[in-house]
Every structure is written in structure tokens, then in C-alpha cells.
Design a protein around this motif. Structure first.
Motif, PDB file in Angstrom:
ATOM      1  N   ARG A   1       0.480  -1.160  -0.183  1.00  0.00           N
ATOM      2  CA  ARG A   1       0.173   0.109  -0.084  1.00  0.00           C
ATOM      3  C   ARG A   1       0.551   1.428  -0.545  1.00  0.00           C
ATOM      4  N   SER A   2       1.940   1.189   0.814  1.00  0.00           N
ATOM      5  CA  SER A   2       2.802   2.398   0.601  1.00  0.00           C
ATOM      6  C   SER A   2       3.374   2.727  -0.440  1.00  0.00           C
ATOM      7  N   VAL A   3       3.689   1.824  -1.529  1.00  0.00           N
ATOM      8  CA  VAL A   3       4.282   2.154  -3.076  1.00  0.00           C
ATOM      9  C   VAL A   3       3.133   2.529  -3.913  1.00  0.00           C
ATOM     10  N   GLY A   4       1.769   2.119  -3.884  1.00  0.00           N
ATOM     11  CA  GLY A   4       1.098   2.052  -3.954  1.00  0.00           C
ATOM     12  C   GLY A   4       0.064   1.463  -5.814  1.00  0.00           C
ATOM     13  N   ILE A   5       0.816   0.129  -5.476  1.00  0.00           N
ATOM     14  CA  ILE A   5       0.334  -1.228  -5.904  1.00  0.00           C
ATOM     15  C   ILE A   5      -0.411  -1.889  -4.722  1.00  0.00           C
ATOM     16  N   THR A   6      -1.822  -2.393  -6.304  1.00  0.00           N
ATOM     17  CA  THR A   6      -2.103  -4.195  -5.196  1.00  0.00           C
ATOM     18  C   THR A   6      -2.432  -4.182  -5.589  1.00  0.00           C
ATOM     19  N   CYS A   7      -1.971  -5.603  -4.583  1.00  0.00           N
ATOM     20  CA  CYS A   7      -1.621  -6.968  -5.079  1.00  0.00           C
ATOM     21  C   CYS A   7      -3.371  -7.808  -4.488  1.00  0.00           C
TER      22      CYS A   7
END
Ligand code: ADP
Ligand code: MG
Length: 326
Positions: free
Chosen positions: A279-285
């Protein structure tokens, strides 16, 4: 234009080498500085005209995509891409084409702070070979072979759009804004380099999805000597694929390649901290299933029914006797 002015004009002139390039384009070979405690991670990909891309695509996109496809392999090792060599075979020295190509190439390189350090230029049928060199802290590269029973399986984004884009190339009447969105996914994939530092800490195995989720996950299973169970209703399918393909959309997500998302495994104990970091790098896994000891791929439908899943994708699976859909 002769070979040497071509190299100077389109490849050397716009290259601004990073400080770790001691000798770049122009000598017999490049000399690179690798920081103490780091390891070199190298990957090479060839893209052949009318096999891996269409020769009538914008040369800007051909070059840009070639860099992204290569970077995706380095991201899948949880490494940081740094240096690129380009071996290009050209049918002729078409200035308009070369200008677009070099714009796309240098745009990609500058966006990701990569340096072009050399290459080779030859005449023949159009083909592009990029070798990308990355670095990773000693022992931190993530391999395909590390998945353990109980690990959760993740993907780094929505799937199926690039493969669906390939099927609409010749449909002139396709809704323009959806076509643009799909073509963007095909021509300008985003390699998940920002996930690499997180994967180093949390991923037990990783692969980039170039051939399709089921085929690529199968490589992890084979090399890790484990099996995988996929929860079909948890697989993130790109919304535009769903909109047009309905129940068939899952075929594209499972069997279609070219998305260049990452598929990786995380131990259940680490899952919570891992999700905070993504979440801190803005990538939804998305968690799509789990690894278990029984080899092979299996799928669980939303009604709880479990079925074997072929590594080559869902179509194959349907051919194996499932005609009920999902
Ligand atoms: P050599 O004959 O020694 O292999 P070349 O004449 O092929 O050298 O290349 C001259 C320089 O230009 C080398 O540094 C080479 O790496 C670089 N070069 C050649 N083609 C390309 C290219 N397509 N992109 C980037 N650098 C290139
Ligand atoms: Mg040469």
C-alpha cells in the motif's frame, strides 16, 4: 546514413550515462562499476517483427515496450535495473522510423534511470534484442524455486487486458476509448520495479506473467516442487475484459500473456506486513490462492468445487471435460 553515424545519432547522442558507467557507448565494450556487496542480475529478450510485435506499430511503442518487457524480468528477480544493451537488426536505415524508435527508447530509459551502454547494429529482417543488467544485494534475488506449502499466491495487478487487446487489433468499429485503454495495456506495460524492494523481504518465489498466469505459475510449482490452488473468483480480471467477455473473461486472465504483472508467493505469517508495504508504494496486490504439497495446478470455483487446471490456460481446462463454465 552509415552504421556509425546511425549509432551516434540515434543511440549515443541522447544517452546520459549514470555515474556507475565508467565506459559507455563508443569503445569495444562497456565498463561498469558494481557497488560492494551487490550482485549482477542479467536478462535478455529478443523481439522479432511480426512475431512479438507488428511492424506497423508505432516505433516509439515498439522500443518503449521492449525496454518494459526486459525490466519486468529484472523486477521478477526483485532486483533494480541499471544498464541496457541493444542489438538491433534493421531492414534499412529509415530516418522517420529510427527517430520514433529512439524517442521511445530514450523516453523509457530516462523514465527508469537506465543507461544504454552499448549494442550492435546490423542489417536484416527487423529484430530487437535487449539485454538488461540489474543489481541486487548479495543473496536477495528472489527465484522461482522458493515457494513452500502454505504460502499465499499473489498477483500485482489486474490481468487479461493485453491478451484481449491482441484480439481486437483488426476491429475497426471497437469502442474508441476502450480500444485506447486496451492498446495502452498492450503497448505500454508497467514493469513492477517498485515492488522489488518489498519482494526481497517478503516473497518466497516470484515470476513475471509473460505467457499467462497458469503457465507462469506452473513454472514456480515445477521449480519449487509444489502445487498451487487458485480461487477462481479471487483472480483480478481487468474490468474492460469483463465488460466485453463476460464469462469468458477468466480465459484471458488465466491463459493470456503480455500483462507483465508479477506472480509471487508470501508466507502467511508475513502477509499482513507485506500488504502494508505494498500500500505504501501504491501497488494493489491480490491474493489468488495458496501453495500446497500436492503437485500440479488446481482451481476452486465459487461453489467450492475443485478442478484440475491445465498449465496452458483455462481453454485447455475446458477441453478436459468441464463444460459447465464457472
Ligand atoms: P565493434 O565493431 O567493436 O563491435 P561497433 O562498431 O559495432 O563495435 O559499435 C561501436 C560502439 O557502438 C560500441 O560501443 C557498441 O557497443 C555501440 N553500439 C553499436 N550498436 C549500438 C546500438 N544499437 N545501441 C547502442 N550502442 C550501440
Ligand atoms: Mg559490433
Amino acid at each position: 546514413m552509415d552504421e556509425f553515424s546511425l549509432i551516434k545519432t540515434y543511440f549515443q547522442a541522447q544517452t546520459k550515462p549514470n555515474a556507475d558507467v565508467i565506459v559507455g557507448i563508443g569503445d569495444d565494450a562497456a565498463v561498469l562499476q558494481i557497488a560492494e556487496g551487490m550482485q549482477l542480475v542479467v536478462s535478455c529478450d529478443t523481439l522479432v517483427a511480426d512475431v512479438h510485435f507488428l511492424s506497423d506499430w508505432d516505433a516509439f511503442a515498439i522500443a518503449y515496450r521492449a525496454v518494459m518487457v526486459n525490466m519486468s524480468d529484472i523486477a521478477a528477480m526483485a532486483a533494480k535495473p541499471n544498464w541496457v544493451t541493444l542489438a538491433i537488426t534493421l531492414p534499412n536505415s529509415d530516418d522517420v522510423w529510427l527517430q520514433r524508435f529512439s524517442q521511445g527508447l530514450h523516453h523509457a530509459l530516462q523514465t527508469y534511470h537506465l543507461t544504454l551502454i552499448g549494442g550492435d547494429t546490423t542489417r536484416g529482417p527487423l529484430s530487437i534484442t535487449l539485454t538488461i543488467h540489474g543489481i541486487v544485494e548479495k543473496g536477495k534475488a528472489v527465484q522461482r524455486s522458493g515457494a513452500k506449502p502454505g504460502d499465499k499466491i499473489y498477483v500485482s495487478g489486474e490481468l487479461g487486458a493485453a491478451a484481449f487487446a491482441l484480439t481486437i487489433l483488426n476491429q475497426a468499429d471497437f469502442f474508441p476509448s476502450d480500444r485506447d485503454l486496451l492498446m495502452d495495456k498492450l503497448l505500454y506495460p508497467t514493469p513492477r520495479v517498485d515492488l522489488a524492494p518489498i519482494l526481497q523481504t517478503y516473497a518466497t518465489s516470484c515470476i513475471d506473467i509473460s505467457d499467462g498466469l497458469s503457465a507462469d505459475l506452473f513454472h514456480i510449482c515445477e521449480l519449487s516442487h509444489v502445487g498451487a490452488v487458485l480461487q477462481l473468483d479471487a483472480i483480478p480480471i481487468h474490468p474492460v475484459v469483463k465488460k466485453y467477455q463476460g464469462v469468458n473473461a477468466l480465459d484471458f486472465a488465466l491463459g493470456g500473456g503480455d500483462d507483465y504483472e508479477l506472480c509471487f508467493t508470501v508466507s502467511p505469517e508475513q502477509e499482513h506486513r507485506f500488504m502494508q508495504q505494498t500500500r505504501s508504494v501504491g501497488i494493489t496486490c491480490y491474493c489468488i490462492g495458496y501453495i500446497d504439497a500436492q503437485q500440479g495446478l488446481r482451481a476452486i470455483k465459487d461453489n467450492g468445487e475443485s478442478l484440475p487446471l491445465a498449465a496452458k490456460g483455462y481453454k485447455h481446462f475446458n477441453g478436459c471435460g468441464d463444460d459447465a463454465g464457472y
